[in-house]
Design an enzyme around this catalytic site. Structure first.
Site, PDB file in Angstrom:
ATOM      1  N   ARG A  71       4.830  10.872  -2.944  1.00 46.03           N
ATOM      2  CA  ARG A  71       4.566  10.737  -1.512  1.00 46.03           C
ATOM      3  C   ARG A  71       5.805  11.096  -0.671  1.00 46.03           C
ATOM      4  NH1 ARG A  71       4.729   4.682   1.122  1.00 46.03           N
ATOM      5  NH2 ARG A  71       3.935   5.286   3.155  1.00 46.03           N
ATOM      6  N   ARG A  73       6.963   1.145  13.585  1.00 42.15           N
ATOM      7  CA  ARG A  73       7.595   0.618  12.355  1.00 42.15           C
ATOM      8  C   ARG A  73       8.771  -0.313  12.667  1.00 42.15           C
ATOM      9  NH1 ARG A  73       5.214   3.870   8.342  1.00 42.15           N
ATOM     10  NH2 ARG A  73       4.706   5.928   9.141  1.00 42.15           N
ATOM     11  N   PRO A 106       0.794  -1.226   0.000  1.00 38.72           N
ATOM     12  CA  PRO A 106       0.000   0.000   0.000  1.00 38.72           C
ATOM     13  C   PRO A 106       0.830   1.281   0.000  1.00 38.72           C
ATOM     14  CG  PRO A 106      -0.158  -1.136   2.118  1.00 38.72           C
ATOM     15  CD  PRO A 106       0.504  -2.083   1.159  1.00 38.72           C
ATOM     16  N   ASN A 107       0.338   2.222  -0.780  1.00 36.94           N
ATOM     17  CA  ASN A 107       0.878   3.590  -0.902  1.00 36.94           C
ATOM     18  C   ASN A 107       2.180   3.668  -1.688  1.00 36.94           C
ATOM     19  OD1 ASN A 107      -1.244   4.834   0.707  1.00 36.94           O
ATOM     20  ND2 ASN A 107      -0.341   3.728   2.412  1.00 36.94           N
ATOM     21  N   TYR A 138      11.044   9.133   0.991  1.00 33.65           N
ATOM     22  CA  TYR A 138      11.059   8.072  -0.024  1.00 33.65           C
ATOM     23  C   TYR A 138      11.701   8.471  -1.354  1.00 33.65           C
ATOM     24  CZ  TYR A 138       7.791   5.938   3.252  1.00 33.65           C
ATOM     25  OH  TYR A 138       7.221   5.399   4.382  1.00 33.65           O
ATOM     26  N   ARG A 162      12.570   5.619  12.676  1.00 34.56           N
ATOM     27  CA  ARG A 162      11.236   6.226  12.600  1.00 34.56           C
ATOM     28  C   ARG A 162      10.384   5.801  13.801  1.00 34.56           C
ATOM     29  NH1 ARG A 162       8.993   5.389   6.706  1.00 34.56           N
ATOM     30  NH2 ARG A 162       7.578   7.029   7.453  1.00 34.56           N
ATOM     31  N   HIS A 164       4.009  -4.291   9.283  1.00 26.82           N
ATOM     32  CA  HIS A 164       3.952  -4.159  10.739  1.00 26.82           C
ATOM     33  C   HIS A 164       2.695  -4.784  11.338  1.00 26.82           C
ATOM     34  CE1 HIS A 164       7.070  -1.431   9.577  1.00 26.82           C
ATOM     35  NE2 HIS A 164       6.224  -0.602   9.007  1.00 26.82           N
ATOM     36  N   HIS A 168      12.788  -2.407   2.671  1.00 28.60           N
ATOM     37  CA  HIS A 168      12.202  -1.104   2.986  1.00 28.60           C
ATOM     38  C   HIS A 168      13.098  -0.010   2.439  1.00 28.60           C
ATOM     39  CE1 HIS A 168       9.135  -2.916   5.366  1.00 28.60           C
ATOM     40  NE2 HIS A 168      10.068  -3.699   5.883  1.00 28.60           N
ATOM     41  N   ILE A 169      12.473   0.999   1.907  1.00 28.41           N
ATOM     42  CA  ILE A 169      13.206   2.134   1.346  1.00 28.41           C
ATOM     43  C   ILE A 169      13.803   2.971   2.471  1.00 28.41           C
ATOM     44  CG2 ILE A 169      12.927   4.258   0.004  1.00 28.41           C
ATOM     45  CD1 ILE A 169      10.524   2.719  -1.387  1.00 28.41           C
ATOM     46  N   SER A 170      12.978   3.295   3.450  1.00 29.61           N
ATOM     47  CA  SER A 170      13.433   4.110   4.576  1.00 29.61           C
ATOM     48  C   SER A 170      14.047   3.223   5.656  1.00 29.61           C
ATOM     49  CB  SER A 170      12.262   4.903   5.154  1.00 29.61           C
ATOM     50  OG  SER A 170      11.296   4.030   5.714  1.00 29.61           O
ATOM     51  N   ASN A 199       8.075  -5.367  -0.568  1.00 33.05           N
ATOM     52  CA  ASN A 199       7.949  -4.229   0.340  1.00 33.05           C
ATOM     53  C   ASN A 199       6.455  -4.128   0.618  1.00 33.05           C
ATOM     54  OD1 ASN A 199       7.767  -1.840   1.715  1.00 33.05           O
ATOM     55  ND2 ASN A 199       9.076  -0.687   0.302  1.00 33.05           N
ATOM     56  N   ALA A 257       3.008  -0.603   5.069  1.00 34.80           N
ATOM     57  CA  ALA A 257       2.535  -0.656   6.459  1.00 34.80           C
ATOM     58  C   ALA A 257       2.032  -2.049   6.850  1.00 34.80           C
ATOM     59  CB  ALA A 257       1.441   0.386   6.677  1.00 34.80           C
ATOM     60  N   GLU A 275      12.439  -9.329   2.322  1.00 35.68           N
ATOM     61  CA  GLU A 275      11.687  -8.130   2.699  1.00 35.68           C
ATOM     62  C   GLU A 275      12.578  -6.909   2.520  1.00 35.68           C
ATOM     63  OE1 GLU A 275      10.071  -8.323   6.715  1.00 35.68           O
ATOM     64  OE2 GLU A 275      10.263  -6.147   6.929  1.00 35.68           O
ATOM     65  N   ASP A 299       1.872 -15.485   6.854  1.00 34.43           N
ATOM     66  CA  ASP A 299       1.491 -16.878   6.615  1.00 34.43           C
ATOM     67  C   ASP A 299       1.640 -17.242   5.141  1.00 34.43           C
ATOM     68  OD1 ASP A 299       0.921 -17.361   9.278  1.00 34.43           O
ATOM     69  OD2 ASP A 299      -1.262 -17.280   9.041  1.00 34.43           O
TER      70      ASP A 299
HETATM   71  C1  DQA Z   1       8.158   1.345   4.039  1.00 33.73           C
HETATM   72  C2  DQA Z   1       8.171   1.598   5.550  1.00 33.73           C
HETATM   73  C3  DQA Z   1       6.798   1.366   6.143  1.00 33.73           C
HETATM   74  O1  DQA Z   1       6.824   1.613   7.544  1.00 33.73           O
HETATM   75  C4  DQA Z   1       5.791   2.309   5.517  1.00 33.73           C
HETATM   76  O2  DQA Z   1       4.492   2.041   6.008  1.00 33.73           O
HETATM   77  C5  DQA Z   1       5.816   2.256   4.020  1.00 33.73           C
HETATM   78  C6  DQA Z   1       7.107   2.179   3.345  1.00 33.73           C
HETATM   79  C7  DQA Z   1       9.520   1.664   3.389  1.00 33.73           C
HETATM   80  O3  DQA Z   1       9.747   1.193   2.283  1.00 33.73           O
HETATM   81  O4  DQA Z   1      10.327   2.401   3.953  1.00 33.73           O
HETATM   82  O5  DQA Z   1       4.789   2.361   3.373  1.00 33.73           O
HETATM   83  O6  DQA Z   1       7.887  -0.029   3.817  1.00 33.73           O
END
Ligand code: DQA
Length: 139
Positions: free
Chosen positions: A17, A108, A9-10, A22, A104, A77, A97-99, A71, A74, A95, A84
């Protein structure tokens, strides 16, 4: 190799964003650079804002792809269901993550998915995806 990238998502809003967190590149632009850099490998990209669609994608590619980079945004978390699904499939999952989620908010800092994954790459910007890819290519 046949590598599937899955964004949750997002992440369709990358480049728009919260650019200070990001960056200002869209994922589509970054994905094109990955394809150019590794022409001998095949990459597929899927993004969804819906938990069930992410699970369906894991089921659909999780017995044929050589590697999956996820990725889950959210859902990382919160989602036992995605954890599963990762545990249920045969293809190894990394897995990303960009950030740097550990710099943070504390909510997270926990990943529901990490224990089911081969490993986790966090905080290298978009380069997190390439680092995951290098692991699949070199393993
Ligand atoms: C994220 C970190 C997550 O906490 C956040 O909800 C995202 C992006 C990252 O790539 O840094 O949507 O997965």
């Amino acid at each position: 190799m046949n590598i599937q990238i899955i964004n949750g998502p997002n992440l369709n809003l990358l480049g728009v964003r919260e650019k200070s967190i990001y960056g200002d590149a869209s994922f589509e632009t970054y994905f094109a650079t990955l394809q150019q850099r590794y022409p001998e490998h095949t990459f597929s990209y899927f993004q969804s804002n819906k938990e069930g669609e992410l699970i369906d994608k894991l089921h659909n590619v999780g017995f044929t792809a050589d590697g999956i980079i996820i990725n889950a945004g959210a859902y990382t978390h919160t989602s036992i269901a995605i954890a599963d699904a990762i545990a249920a499939i045969a293809t190894p999952v990394i897995e990303v993550h960009i950030s740097n989620v550990y710099k943070r908010e504390t909510f997270r800092h926990q990943s529901m998915l990490a224990a089911s994954c081969r490993g986790v790459i966090v905080g290298f910007g978009m380069d997190s995806y390439r680092l995951a890819l290098e692991n699949f290519i070199n393993t």
